[in-house]
Design a protein around this motif. Structure first.
Motif, PDB file in Angstrom:
ATOM      1  N   GLY A 104       0.805  -1.209   0.000  1.00 14.84           N
ATOM      2  CA  GLY A 104       0.000   0.000   0.000  1.00 14.84           C
ATOM      3  C   GLY A 104       0.839   1.259   0.000  1.00 14.84           C
ATOM      4  O   GLY A 104       2.040   1.218   0.322  1.00 14.84           O
ATOM      5  N   PHE A 105       0.194   2.373  -0.335  1.00 20.89           N
ATOM      6  CA  PHE A 105       0.907   3.640  -0.476  1.00 20.89           C
ATOM      7  C   PHE A 105       0.103   4.804   0.110  1.00 20.89           C
ATOM      8  O   PHE A 105      -0.054   5.854  -0.523  1.00 20.89           O
ATOM      9  N   PRO A 106      -0.420   4.661   1.339  1.00 21.00           N
ATOM     10  CA  PRO A 106      -1.200   5.765   1.917  1.00 21.00           C
ATOM     11  C   PRO A 106      -0.321   6.992   2.157  1.00 21.00           C
ATOM     12  O   PRO A 106       0.834   6.874   2.575  1.00 21.00           O
ATOM     13  N   GLY A 107      -0.869   8.161   1.895  1.00 16.75           N
ATOM     14  CA  GLY A 107      -0.169   9.406   2.158  1.00 16.75           C
ATOM     15  C   GLY A 107       0.726   9.896   1.055  1.00 16.75           C
ATOM     16  O   GLY A 107       1.194  11.041   1.101  1.00 16.75           O
ATOM     17  N   THR A 134      -3.716   3.814  -0.659  1.00 17.86           N
ATOM     18  CA  THR A 134      -4.364   3.210   0.501  1.00 17.86           C
ATOM     19  C   THR A 134      -3.580   1.967   0.891  1.00 17.86           C
ATOM     20  O   THR A 134      -2.518   1.696   0.343  1.00 17.86           O
ATOM     21  N   GLY A 135      -4.096   1.209   1.878  1.00 19.62           N
ATOM     22  CA  GLY A 135      -3.440  -0.022   2.283  1.00 19.62           C
ATOM     23  C   GLY A 135      -2.408   0.200   3.377  1.00 19.62           C
ATOM     24  O   GLY A 135      -2.393   1.214   4.075  1.00 19.62           O
ATOM     25  N   ASN A 136      -1.504  -0.751   3.520  1.00 23.50           N
ATOM     26  CA  ASN A 136      -0.435  -0.703   4.504  1.00 23.50           C
ATOM     27  C   ASN A 136       0.658   0.261   4.056  1.00 23.50           C
ATOM     28  O   ASN A 136       0.937   0.382   2.861  1.00 23.50           O
ATOM     29  N   ASP A 137       1.302   0.943   5.003  1.00 25.67           N
ATOM     30  CA  ASP A 137       2.244   2.000   4.635  1.00 25.67           C
ATOM     31  C   ASP A 137       3.645   1.502   4.301  1.00 25.67           C
ATOM     32  O   ASP A 137       4.566   2.307   4.111  1.00 25.67           O
ATOM     33  N   HIS A 138       3.841   0.190   4.204  1.00 23.61           N
ATOM     34  CA  HIS A 138       5.175  -0.302   3.862  1.00 23.61           C
ATOM     35  C   HIS A 138       5.616   0.200   2.485  1.00 23.61           C
ATOM     36  O   HIS A 138       6.769   0.606   2.293  1.00 23.61           O
ATOM     37  N   GLY A 139       4.690   0.207   1.527  1.00 32.13           N
ATOM     38  CA  GLY A 139       5.030   0.713   0.199  1.00 32.13           C
ATOM     39  C   GLY A 139       5.383   2.190   0.230  1.00 32.13           C
ATOM     40  O   GLY A 139       6.277   2.649  -0.513  1.00 32.13           O
ATOM     41  N   THR A 140       4.701   2.943   1.080  1.00 36.21           N
ATOM     42  CA  THR A 140       5.011   4.363   1.236  1.00 36.21           C
ATOM     43  C   THR A 140       6.443   4.544   1.721  1.00 36.21           C
ATOM     44  O   THR A 140       7.188   5.399   1.214  1.00 36.21           O
ATOM     45  N   MET A 141       6.831   3.735   2.693  1.00 36.30           N
ATOM     46  CA  MET A 141       8.198   3.829   3.222  1.00 36.30           C
ATOM     47  C   MET A 141       9.234   3.454   2.165  1.00 36.30           C
ATOM     48  O   MET A 141      10.288   4.082   2.062  1.00 36.30           O
ATOM     49  N   VAL A 142       8.927   2.425   1.377  1.00 40.37           N
ATOM     50  CA  VAL A 142       9.847   2.034   0.316  1.00 40.37           C
ATOM     51  C   VAL A 142      10.008   3.171  -0.689  1.00 40.37           C
ATOM     52  O   VAL A 142      11.123   3.524  -1.093  1.00 40.37           O
ATOM     53  N   LEU A 143       8.877   3.764  -1.108  1.00 46.66           N
ATOM     54  CA  LEU A 143       8.941   4.872  -2.059  1.00 46.66           C
ATOM     55  C   LEU A 143       9.728   6.042  -1.484  1.00 46.66           C
ATOM     56  O   LEU A 143      10.461   6.721  -2.215  1.00 46.66           O
ATOM     57  N   SER A 144       9.602   6.278  -0.169  1.00 50.75           N
ATOM     58  CA  SER A 144      10.321   7.399   0.435  1.00 50.75           C
ATOM     59  C   SER A 144      11.824   7.232   0.325  1.00 50.75           C
ATOM     60  O   SER A 144      12.555   8.211   0.160  1.00 50.75           O
ATOM     61  N   LEU A 183       2.836   2.465  -8.954  1.00 53.88           N
ATOM     62  CA  LEU A 183       2.630   1.920  -7.618  1.00 53.88           C
ATOM     63  C   LEU A 183       1.547   0.839  -7.664  1.00 53.88           C
ATOM     64  O   LEU A 183       0.393   1.127  -7.976  1.00 53.88           O
ATOM     65  N   TYR A 184       1.934  -0.394  -7.354  1.00 54.10           N
ATOM     66  CA  TYR A 184       1.016  -1.522  -7.441  1.00 54.10           C
ATOM     67  C   TYR A 184       0.863  -2.195  -6.073  1.00 54.10           C
ATOM     68  O   TYR A 184       1.857  -2.591  -5.449  1.00 54.10           O
ATOM     69  N   ILE A 185      -0.387  -2.333  -5.624  1.00 50.11           N
ATOM     70  CA  ILE A 185      -0.665  -3.065  -4.385  1.00 50.11           C
ATOM     71  C   ILE A 185      -0.961  -4.520  -4.741  1.00 50.11           C
ATOM     72  O   ILE A 185      -1.922  -4.813  -5.444  1.00 50.11           O
ATOM     73  N   THR A 186      -0.120  -5.422  -4.271  1.00 53.05           N
ATOM     74  CA  THR A 186      -0.327  -6.857  -4.517  1.00 53.05           C
ATOM     75  C   THR A 186      -0.502  -7.635  -3.225  1.00 53.05           C
ATOM     76  O   THR A 186      -0.969  -8.777  -3.245  1.00 53.05           O
ATOM     77  N   GLU A 187      -0.126  -7.042  -2.115  1.00 54.23           N
ATOM     78  CA  GLU A 187      -0.104  -7.731  -0.826  1.00 54.23           C
ATOM     79  C   GLU A 187      -1.303  -7.349   0.024  1.00 54.23           C
ATOM     80  O   GLU A 187      -1.601  -6.163   0.218  1.00 54.23           O
TER      81      GLU A 187
END
Length: 320
Positions: free
Chosen positions: A178-181, A212-222, A243-247
């Motif tokens: 996910g990529f919230p924020g 949306t989703g879990n913020d792990h993707g957001t942290m990775v993108l950061s 940005l793709y949510i698969t998890e």
């Protein structure tokens, strides 16, 4: 006695009526020649340019799954299509063992592989154990240029920046939870303002709301594209992103492997240069779906097979 017989009948029949996950493989792609003769009908120009630059030939794995095959499986009683893979020429479906097995009667179905390996051996009366898998991060790291200068220097990112290597002209796909924020947080405004978020998709919920989703993707993108002058500079702040949510952090199910492969195929179709992902699969909530140690060969698990095709980009065939 009648009650006992009835109980035994229900017990022995339960495995045939519980919901299962499986991959349905197709024998061919009837329109391959037409697609290969007209590659822009299946790939973007950027994808074709990348292949030309890297001497990657077109292959049958580039061709979409034959739509009439998808339509007939979708219309089959009791079947829900969860994901699809053109690389492996298959659909991930969910339904009872009986309904899934019935798909074998379709003339274009070459093989059905259940996520529960015991069902592929036609073992009856399988005892199922459901145990939720903990998917939350146990350690979190704050990435910002001021406080993590030691890390930046250790990775030589500062040296790359000094050489002008800041990701300009590169397109990166992040496959995550996910990529919230990302659309509102200040460190990503540089990406948003300059239209460096090219798109994305939520393969878990089947919609285009990927912020949306879990913020792990957001942290990775950061760590890659984040930018706040004097505080945070990612490793490639001038790159562009899909940005793709698969998890699905709420559960652990083999459909997530299929989501991952489908997203990787889309990333290849739009011509990304790099895929980054922080996911791996071994145990599932349903213990019957788990991979064994002998499965961890790099070419057995569904996601591994998809990753191999992406790595070869994609000269391997889709046949299983």
């Amino acid at each position: 006695m009648k009650k006992i017989i009835l109980f035994l009948f229900i017990l022995s029949s339960w495995s045939g009526f519980s919901q299962e996950d499986a991959w349905v493989y197709f024998a061919n792609k009837p329109n391959s020649a037409t697609y290969l003769a007209n590659p822009l009908t299946m790939l973007t120009q950027r994808s074709l340019d990348r292949r030309t630059a890297q001497n990657i030939p077109l292959a049958a794995s580039d061709v979409p799954i034959h739509q009439p095959y998808i339509d007939q499986v979708t219309a089959a009683p009791g079947i829900t299509v969860m994901a699809k893979s053109k690389w492996l020429n298959c659909l991930h479906v969910r339904g009872t063992q009986i309904d899934i097995t019935a798909l074998q009667s379709l003339p274009f179905v070459s093989q059905i592989k259940f996520a529960n390996a015991l069902l592929n051996l036609k073992t009856k009366n399988v005892v199922r154990q459901i145990k939720a898998v903990n998917k939350q991060l146990s350690v979190q790291v704050n990435y910002n240029y001021g406080n993590s200068l030691n890390q930046v220097q250790m990775m030589k990112v500062d040296w790359l920046h000094q050489q002008g290597k800041i990701g300009t002209g590169k397109v990166i796909a992040i496959l995550d939870a996910g990529f919230p924020g990302v659309d509102t947080a200040q460190p990503f405004q540089n990406l948003v303002t300059n239209n460096h978020i090219l798109g994305g998709y939520d393969y878990v919920n089947k919609n285009t709301n990927f912020y949306t989703g879990n913020d792990h993707g957001t942290m990775v993108l950061s760590t890659i594209g984040g930018f706040t002058d004097g505080q945070l500079v990612g490793s490639a702040p001038d790159a562009k992103f899909y940005l793709y949510i698969t998890e699905d952090v709420a559960s652990e199910n083999p459909v997530e492997e299929s989501n991952w492969v489908e997203a990787a195929e889309e990333a290849d179709r739009v011509g990304v240069d790099i895929i980054t992902t922080s996911l791996g699969y071994f145990a599932f909530d349903d213990t019957a779906y788990g991979h064994t140690y002998s499965d961890m060969t790099g070419d057995s698990a569904f996601a591994s097979r998809g990753a191999n095709i992406w790595f070869d980009s994609p000269v391997k065939t889709w046949a299983y």
